[in-house]
Design a protein around this motif. Structure first.
Motif, mmCIF file in Angstrom:
data_model
loop_
_atom_site.group_PDB
_atom_site.id
_atom_site.type_symbol
_atom_site.label_atom_id
_atom_site.label_comp_id
_atom_site.label_asym_id
_atom_site.label_seq_id
_atom_site.Cartn_x
_atom_site.Cartn_y
_atom_site.Cartn_z
ATOM 1 N N LEU A 190 40.165 64.134 40.731
ATOM 2 C CA LEU A 190 40.430 64.937 39.545
ATOM 3 C C LEU A 190 39.295 64.812 38.539
ATOM 4 C CD1 LEU A 190 42.377 66.794 38.061
ATOM 5 C CD2 LEU A 190 43.544 64.751 37.203
ATOM 6 N N SER A 191 38.844 63.601 38.331
ATOM 7 C CA SER A 191 37.740 63.360 37.398
ATOM 8 C C SER A 191 36.470 64.085 37.840
ATOM 9 C CB SER A 191 37.483 61.856 37.288
ATOM 10 O OG SER A 191 36.409 61.602 36.418
ATOM 11 N N VAL A 192 36.141 63.981 39.129
ATOM 12 C CA VAL A 192 34.957 64.660 39.660
ATOM 13 C C VAL A 192 35.122 66.170 39.552
ATOM 14 C CG1 VAL A 192 33.623 65.074 41.760
ATOM 15 C CG2 VAL A 192 34.310 62.755 41.179
ATOM 16 N N SER A 193 36.323 66.667 39.832
ATOM 17 C CA SER A 193 36.586 68.108 39.743
ATOM 18 C C SER A 193 36.340 68.621 38.332
ATOM 19 C CB SER A 193 38.028 68.415 40.149
ATOM 20 O OG SER A 193 38.269 68.078 41.485
ATOM 21 N N VAL A 194 36.880 67.926 37.342
ATOM 22 C CA VAL A 194 36.723 68.338 35.949
ATOM 23 C C VAL A 194 35.250 68.301 35.545
ATOM 24 C CG1 VAL A 194 37.228 67.684 33.555
ATOM 25 C CG2 VAL A 194 39.065 67.713 35.260
ATOM 26 N N THR A 195 34.570 67.221 35.891
ATOM 27 C CA THR A 195 33.148 67.088 35.553
ATOM 28 C C THR A 195 32.326 68.209 36.171
ATOM 29 O OG1 THR A 195 33.340 64.686 35.343
ATOM 30 C CG2 THR A 195 31.130 65.572 35.732
ATOM 31 N N MET A 196 32.591 68.515 37.437
ATOM 32 C CA MET A 196 31.840 69.570 38.112
ATOM 33 C C MET A 196 32.072 70.933 37.461
ATOM 34 S SD MET A 196 32.150 68.491 42.123
ATOM 35 C CE MET A 196 31.132 69.867 42.668
ATOM 36 N N LEU A 230 33.035 71.471 34.292
ATOM 37 C CA LEU A 230 32.427 71.449 32.961
ATOM 38 C C LEU A 230 30.912 71.570 33.023
ATOM 39 C CD1 LEU A 230 34.569 68.725 31.143
ATOM 40 C CD2 LEU A 230 34.652 71.211 30.828
ATOM 41 N N ASN A 231 30.309 71.004 34.070
ATOM 42 C CA ASN A 231 28.855 71.077 34.237
ATOM 43 C C ASN A 231 28.417 72.327 35.000
ATOM 44 O OD1 ASN A 231 28.455 68.662 32.870
ATOM 45 N ND2 ASN A 231 28.555 67.443 34.730
ATOM 46 N N LYS A 232 29.390 73.196 35.246
ATOM 47 C CA LYS A 232 29.150 74.468 35.932
ATOM 48 C C LYS A 232 28.512 74.282 37.314
ATOM 49 C CE LYS A 232 29.036 77.114 31.675
ATOM 50 N NZ LYS A 232 30.416 76.963 31.434
ATOM 51 N N GLN A 233 28.885 73.187 37.982
ATOM 52 C CA GLN A 233 28.410 72.934 39.343
ATOM 53 C C GLN A 233 29.295 73.651 40.366
ATOM 54 O OE1 GLN A 233 28.684 68.658 38.883
ATOM 55 N NE2 GLN A 233 26.457 68.484 39.111
#
Length: 76
Positions: free
Chosen positions: A21-27, A29-32
């Protein structure tokens, strides 16, 4: 005791889900990756998870989802 094995595996699963979940949100937000693309991955996960529960229940003639009170979960 066997119930400790259940607790252990659930704790490990929770740790992995928390990280995913954390990686999903970060990705996102960083438009990855787009919300739609990451959402599809989560949909596949939940679909496979619930299918696994349904299949295991049928194999053992148990309604595994009846063990969980979804109304209590959503009230939380």
């Amino acid at each position: 005791m066997e119930v400790q094995k259940v607790d252990h595996h659930l704790q490990q699963a929770f740790a992995h889900l928390r990280e995913a979940l954390s990686v999903s949100v970060t990705m996102v937000l960083n438009k990855q990756i787009s919300k739609d693309d990451i959402g599809k991955r989560w949909e596949v996960f939940f679909r496979e998870f619930f299918d696994m529960i349904k299949t295991k229940g049928k194999e053992n003639k148990l309604n595994l989802l009846s063990w969980i009170s979804f109304s209590k979960i959503w009230r939380w």
